[in-house]
Design an enzyme around this catalytic site. Structure first.
Site, mmCIF file in Angstrom:
data_model
loop_
_atom_site.group_PDB
_atom_site.id
_atom_site.type_symbol
_atom_site.label_atom_id
_atom_site.label_comp_id
_atom_site.label_asym_id
_atom_site.label_seq_id
_atom_site.Cartn_x
_atom_site.Cartn_y
_atom_site.Cartn_z
ATOM 1 N N ARG A 63 -2.742 -125.712 19.733
ATOM 2 C CA ARG A 63 -4.324 -125.196 19.598
ATOM 3 C C ARG A 63 -5.072 -125.877 21.528
ATOM 4 O O ARG A 63 -5.296 -125.591 21.693
ATOM 5 C CB ARG A 63 -4.691 -125.534 18.662
ATOM 6 N N HIS A 67 -7.964 -123.846 23.472
ATOM 7 C CA HIS A 67 -9.176 -124.332 23.704
ATOM 8 C C HIS A 67 -9.165 -124.698 25.214
ATOM 9 O O HIS A 67 -9.905 -124.547 25.972
ATOM 10 C CB HIS A 67 -9.403 -125.402 22.929
ATOM 11 N N ASN A 95 -14.769 -128.717 20.307
ATOM 12 C CA ASN A 95 -13.056 -129.530 20.616
ATOM 13 C C ASN A 95 -14.284 -130.618 20.064
ATOM 14 O O ASN A 95 -12.931 -130.921 19.589
ATOM 15 C CB ASN A 95 -13.815 -129.197 22.004
ATOM 16 N N HIS A 194 -2.653 -118.829 13.407
ATOM 17 C CA HIS A 194 -3.398 -119.663 12.523
ATOM 18 C C HIS A 194 -2.496 -120.021 11.173
ATOM 19 O O HIS A 194 -3.134 -119.804 9.986
ATOM 20 C CB HIS A 194 -4.777 -119.651 11.879
#
Length: 322
Positions: A63, A67, A95, A194
């Site tokens: 992840r 990001h 975040n 996911h």
């Protein structure tokens, strides 16, 4: 004679552009083969240690890469700490209290620096770590392209607007991914990340209490750990993939087919829209998912990298060099 002079001038200009362009080398899997030949096994070992200590860490490291790449390219800007004179991205809305794994990256960077001081960027460490995390949790392997450099800046504003929110509609998700040069197919494939990891109650509360396109029993189960009232149980966690939350597989898509997507943005991929057929394909064929996921990860990693003399090679991933 005049035409010949013009020809020479044009040729010199083109040569100059070619030379200038060569100062920004293309990314390559072999970028560190001479300068840090043991890089890949060093990072692989550190990822194995981190995941062995906490199985969830694989999802967290993957992840971090997402990001990072969604904010001005994959430049490790997401790793920079705030200081009295510098505002980073860690406290941006998508975040804060969400992304994690910074200590694991610190340990990986320290091990790499011990072997090859001042050579390997934090941006490339994030890229390799994302791949190794997928592999460690049972997913596919691919050759990562390397040669990125680290940003000396960050943008909290861009993080607030560029990272897809868990409340996004299908159109909003498509727009967000398109802004990163990613197609609809890329978006659905990358969303398969996911299949591992957890989400906070605050990100799925509204879905479980108010949305109609959700399996009733699944919704009631989530409500047990996520009270209706905001502020109560906000940080309680639930798996994004209720079947195999620590295994990288295609159960994420199978869950969407029976309306057991945890986040609103997840279920948007299978909700009577243009992406339903892709979800069906990935649910039925894990190899198709793996192949498209790999292609999309490489494509995302290629987006606006700092190379050549741009940026720097940080000594510590949390702060710029001085």
């Amino acid at each position: 004679m005049a035409s010949f002079s013009v020809f020479v001038a044009v040729a010199i200009t083109i040569l100059g552009l070619l030379i200038q362009g060569s100062s920004h080398p293309q990314l390559s899997p072999d970028f560190y083969s001479d300068t840090c030949p043991d890089l890949l096994p060093i990072i692989q070992h550190q990822v194995q240690l981190a995941v062995a200590e906490e199985r969830r860490m694989g999802a967290s490291l993957l992840r971090l890469f997402f990001h990072d790449c969604f904010v001005n390219g994959c430049d490790a800007s997401v790793l920079l700490d705030d200081t009295p004179t510098f505002i980073g991205e860690k406290n941006a809305v998508p975040n804060k209290n969400s992304i994690r794994g910074f200590e694991a990256i610190d340990a990986i960077k320290a091990a790499v620096e011990e072997a090859c001081p001042g050579v390997v960027s934090c941006a490339d460490i994030l890229t390799i770590t994302a791949r190794d995390s997928v592999v460690e949790l049972g997913g596919p392997y691919w050759d990562v392209k390397l040669g990125r450099r680290d940003a000396r800046t960050a943008s909290q504003a861009a993080a607030n607007t560029s990272i897809p929110p868990p409340t996004g509609s299908l159109d909003q998700l498509i727009t967000s991914f398109h802004a990163q040069g990613l197609s609809v197919q890329d978006m659905v494939a990358l969303s398969g990340a996911h299949t591992i990891g957890l989400a906070r109650c605050t990100n799925f509360r509204n879905r479980t209490y108010h949305e109609k396109n959700i399996n009733g029993l699944f919704a009631r189960e989530k409500q047990e750990s996520c009270p209706r009232t905001a502020g109560h149980g906000d940080n309680n966690l639930a798996p994004l993939d209720l079947q195999t939350p620590t295994a990288f597989d295609n159960y994420y898509y199978k869950n969407l087919l029976v309306y057991k997507g945890l986040l609103h943005s997840d279920q948007q991929l299978f909700n009577g829209g243009s992406t339903d057929s892709i979800v069906h394909a990935y649910a039925e064929n894990p190899d198709a998912f793996y192949s498209d996921f790999i292609a999309a990860m490489i494509k995302m990693g290629d987006n606006k990298p700092l190379t050549g003399t741009d940026g720097e090679i940080r000594m510590e991933c949390r702060k710029v060099n001085y």
